[in-house]
Design an enzyme around this catalytic site. Structure first.
Site, PDB file in Angstrom:
ATOM      1  N   THR A  17       1.128  -1.272   0.216  1.00  0.00           N
ATOM      2  CA  THR A  17       0.017   0.306   0.056  1.00  0.00           C
ATOM      3  C   THR A  17       1.214   0.989   0.115  1.00  0.00           C
ATOM      4  O   THR A  17       0.500   2.320  -0.872  1.00  0.00           O
ATOM      5  CB  THR A  17      -1.272  -0.255   1.367  1.00  0.00           C
ATOM      6  OG1 THR A  17      -1.711  -0.953   1.116  1.00  0.00           O
ATOM      7  CG2 THR A  17      -1.346   1.684   1.014  1.00  0.00           C
ATOM      8  N   ASP A  60       1.146  -6.479  -4.618  1.00  0.00           N
ATOM      9  CA  ASP A  60       1.123  -6.320  -3.149  1.00  0.00           C
ATOM     10  C   ASP A  60       0.772  -7.961  -2.313  1.00  0.00           C
ATOM     11  O   ASP A  60       1.329  -8.375  -3.436  1.00  0.00           O
ATOM     12  CB  ASP A  60      -1.303  -6.510  -3.392  1.00  0.00           C
ATOM     13  CG  ASP A  60      -1.742  -6.557  -2.808  1.00  0.00           C
ATOM     14  OD1 ASP A  60      -2.914  -5.873  -2.391  1.00  0.00           O
ATOM     15  OD2 ASP A  60      -1.785  -7.502  -1.281  1.00  0.00           O
ATOM     16  N   SER A  62      -0.017  -9.969  -1.197  1.00  0.00           N
ATOM     17  CA  SER A  62      -0.862 -11.220  -1.697  1.00  0.00           C
ATOM     18  C   SER A  62       0.217 -12.148  -2.257  1.00  0.00           C
ATOM     19  O   SER A  62      -0.039 -13.704  -2.513  1.00  0.00           O
ATOM     20  CB  SER A  62      -2.451 -10.957  -1.302  1.00  0.00           C
ATOM     21  OG  SER A  62      -2.557  -9.852  -1.020  1.00  0.00           O
ATOM     22  N   THR A 169       2.496 -10.562  14.065  1.00  0.00           N
ATOM     23  CA  THR A 169       1.551 -10.636  13.426  1.00  0.00           C
ATOM     24  C   THR A 169       1.142  -8.999  13.250  1.00  0.00           C
ATOM     25  O   THR A 169       0.570  -8.925  13.952  1.00  0.00           O
ATOM     26  CB  THR A 169       0.392 -11.941  14.357  1.00  0.00           C
ATOM     27  OG1 THR A 169       0.768 -12.436  14.849  1.00  0.00           O
ATOM     28  CG2 THR A 169      -0.699 -12.061  13.908  1.00  0.00           C
ATOM     29  N   ARG A 249      -2.829 -26.497  13.680  1.00  0.00           N
ATOM     30  CA  ARG A 249      -3.722 -24.710  14.411  1.00  0.00           C
ATOM     31  C   ARG A 249      -4.468 -25.403  15.310  1.00  0.00           C
ATOM     32  O   ARG A 249      -5.780 -25.533  15.505  1.00  0.00           O
ATOM     33  CB  ARG A 249      -4.130 -23.508  13.393  1.00  0.00           C
ATOM     34  CG  ARG A 249      -2.940 -22.932  13.223  1.00  0.00           C
ATOM     35  CD  ARG A 249      -2.884 -21.565  12.207  1.00  0.00           C
ATOM     36  NE  ARG A 249      -4.669 -21.041  12.717  1.00  0.00           N
ATOM     37  CZ  ARG A 249      -4.248 -20.168  13.107  1.00  0.00           C
ATOM     38  NH1 ARG A 249      -3.433 -20.014  13.861  1.00  0.00           N
ATOM     39  NH2 ARG A 249      -5.246 -19.673  13.519  1.00  0.00           N
ATOM     40  N   THR A 280      -1.277 -22.777  19.069  1.00  0.00           N
ATOM     41  CA  THR A 280      -2.554 -22.135  18.828  1.00  0.00           C
ATOM     42  C   THR A 280      -2.897 -21.043  18.044  1.00  0.00           C
ATOM     43  O   THR A 280      -2.625 -20.501  18.036  1.00  0.00           O
ATOM     44  CB  THR A 280      -2.347 -21.272  20.490  1.00  0.00           C
ATOM     45  OG1 THR A 280      -3.690 -21.052  21.220  1.00  0.00           O
ATOM     46  CG2 THR A 280      -1.435 -20.536  20.812  1.00  0.00           C
ATOM     47  N   GLN A 281      -4.486 -21.482  18.215  1.00  0.00           N
ATOM     48  CA  GLN A 281      -5.160 -19.889  17.499  1.00  0.00           C
ATOM     49  C   GLN A 281      -5.167 -19.212  18.467  1.00  0.00           C
ATOM     50  O   GLN A 281      -5.971 -17.720  18.147  1.00  0.00           O
ATOM     51  CB  GLN A 281      -6.344 -20.821  17.205  1.00  0.00           C
ATOM     52  CG  GLN A 281      -6.713 -22.068  16.529  1.00  0.00           C
ATOM     53  CD  GLN A 281      -7.833 -22.485  16.580  1.00  0.00           C
ATOM     54  OE1 GLN A 281      -8.979 -21.906  16.787  1.00  0.00           O
ATOM     55  NE2 GLN A 281      -8.259 -23.729  15.085  1.00  0.00           N
ATOM     56  N   CYS A 282      -4.936 -19.303  20.312  1.00  0.00           N
ATOM     57  CA  CYS A 282      -5.244 -18.076  20.655  1.00  0.00           C
ATOM     58  C   CYS A 282      -3.946 -17.366  19.625  1.00  0.00           C
ATOM     59  O   CYS A 282      -2.779 -17.532  19.636  1.00  0.00           O
ATOM     60  CB  CYS A 282      -5.275 -18.314  22.220  1.00  0.00           C
ATOM     61  SG  CYS A 282      -6.391 -19.193  22.825  1.00  0.00           S
TER      62      CYS A 282
HETATM   63  N1  ASP Z   1      -2.961  -6.009   0.352  1.00  0.00           N
HETATM   64  C1  ASP Z   1      -1.857  -4.418   0.657  1.00  0.00           C
HETATM   65  C2  ASP Z   1      -0.341  -5.523   0.538  1.00  0.00           C
HETATM   66  O1  ASP Z   1       0.025  -6.399   1.391  1.00  0.00           O
HETATM   67  C3  ASP Z   1      -2.437  -4.285   2.129  1.00  0.00           C
HETATM   68  C4  ASP Z   1      -0.781  -2.812   3.221  1.00  0.00           C
HETATM   69  O2  ASP Z   1       0.362  -2.571   2.415  1.00  0.00           O
HETATM   70  O3  ASP Z   1      -1.389  -2.478   4.319  1.00  0.00           O
HETATM   71  O4  ASP Z   1       0.355  -5.483  -0.130  1.00  0.00           O
END
Ligand code: ASP
Length: 346
Positions: A17, A60, A62, A169, A249, A280-282
């Site tokens: 971003t 991105d 992702s 995280t 998990r 753990t999922q916690c």
């Molecule tokens: N979707 C964006 C990414 O991870 C979110 C970000 O950068 O805040 O590239």
């Protein structure tokens, strides 16, 4: 004039971003080039540092994965002797995975690798990107009283805190303070000044040359428990072709259903050579296998405790250990070893 040389820093821009702009047709944010990003941070010139940059094809996060991690690690290794510190600009979505992966890939690291990004693009009036970038550079340049780097590990800087990368995280899709390390204290608090928590910072035992290992094994996956999971679902997941390592998990202190079929499926997978690590999922706390029968049964079936590791650290640690070409039993042993501050072994 001071004769102390200026800190030499390298910015590695991978996307996220922080450097995005709005697509004029869809209004969705899309990655954009580094010159646009840097043009929006004129204050950078006020820092008395020598700063260079490397730009990747911006993505991105992702779309980030083992190939991108290897590219970042190699860029750091190739430039390791030329720079005092490294700032990696990265999307927030998978930042904690990248930070964890890099912490394992960059063996014997003793220079700062500070990863940051932002929630709002750098071109927006209320952006958090400018402050994050400037602070990340200042942290990368910080030294101790004897001139050695203050930070000698992979860390995430976001808004008011510096966190250990492999303990972090992403906690919020909306807040500027988007990251947290739920089982480890902050490495620095950023307010009017940058206050390092020196006792929390990683210090390599002996100064050995950087050793980079970029091979990550893709044969890993998460199995996330939920009440009502059927035997067919579990069996299907545990038999996924090509999978050697699973991060399971579980609930609470590392608990799972005690039914015979559940434990039997897990035990059979381990007998086939699968390494299963329990996290753990916690969001806070860790696995204590012997606290409940529901955890004890997993341990007896051969599941390894991930203690207080994050899911991000556990999955990338499996990828890294299998990437070294280790056998399942060697991976199982090394999972239970703290490699670079990613786990508390009690
Ligand atoms: N979707 C964006 C990414 O991870 C979110 C970000 O950068 O805040 O590239």
């Amino acid at each position: 004039m001071s004769d102390t040389p200026k800190p030499r820093l390298l910015i590695i821009y991978t996307g996220g971003t922080i450097g995005m702009i709005e697509n004029p047709d869809t209004h969705a944010l899309q990655p954009f080039d580094f010159s646009h990003l840097i043009d929006n941070v004129p204050k950078i010139k006020m820092l008395d540092y020598d700063i260079d940059n490397i730009q990747f094809n911006p993505i991105d996060s992702s779309d980030m994965g083992p190939a991108g991690w290897a590219e970042i690690a190699e860029a750091i290794a190739d430039n390791y002797d030329r720079y005092d510190g490294f700032v990696v600009l990265h999307g927030t979505d998978t930042m904690a995975y990248t930070a964890s992966a890099l912490s394992f890939m960059l063996g014997n690291l003793h220079k700062p690798v500070i990863i940051t990004g932002s929630q709002l693009p750098i071109g927006e009036v209320r952006t958090d990107g400018e402050e994050n970038l400037i602070t990340a550079l200042q942290i990368a340049a910080a030294t101790t009283f004897d001139g050695s780097p203050m930070v000698q590990e992979v860390a995430i800087l976001f808004e008011n805190y510096l966190w250990r990368g492999n303990r972090s995280t992403k906690m919020s899709a909306d807040n500027f303070n988007a990251f947290k390390s739920n089982n480890y204290p902050q490495l620095a608090k950023i307010g009017l000044g940058i206050h390092f928590a020196e006792e929390a910072l990683w210090r390599p035992k002996e100064k050995q040359p950087l050793s980079v290992s970029t091979k990550m094994d893709h044969g890993v996956m998460f199995v996330d428990l939920h009440p009502g999971m059927t035997q067919a679902t579990l069996r299907h997941q545990l038999n996924t072709p090509g999978i050697k390592g699973i991060v399971l998990r579980t609930y609470g202190a590392g608990n799972a259903p005690t039914s015979g079929w559940f434990i039997e499926e897990i035990a059979q997978a381990i007998a086939r050579g699968m390494v299963i690590v329990n996290v753990t999922q916690c969001v806070n706390g860790g696995v204590h296998h012997r606290r409940y029968v529901a955890g004890d049964k997993l341990a007896n079936a051969g599941v390894i405790s991930g203690h207080d590791m994050t899911s991000e650290a556990a999955i990338t640690k499996l990828m890294y250990l299998f990437g070294l070409g280790l056998t399942s039993s060697a991976v199982a042993t090394r999972i239970n070893t703290a490699l670079c501050g990613e786990v508390t072994l009690s």
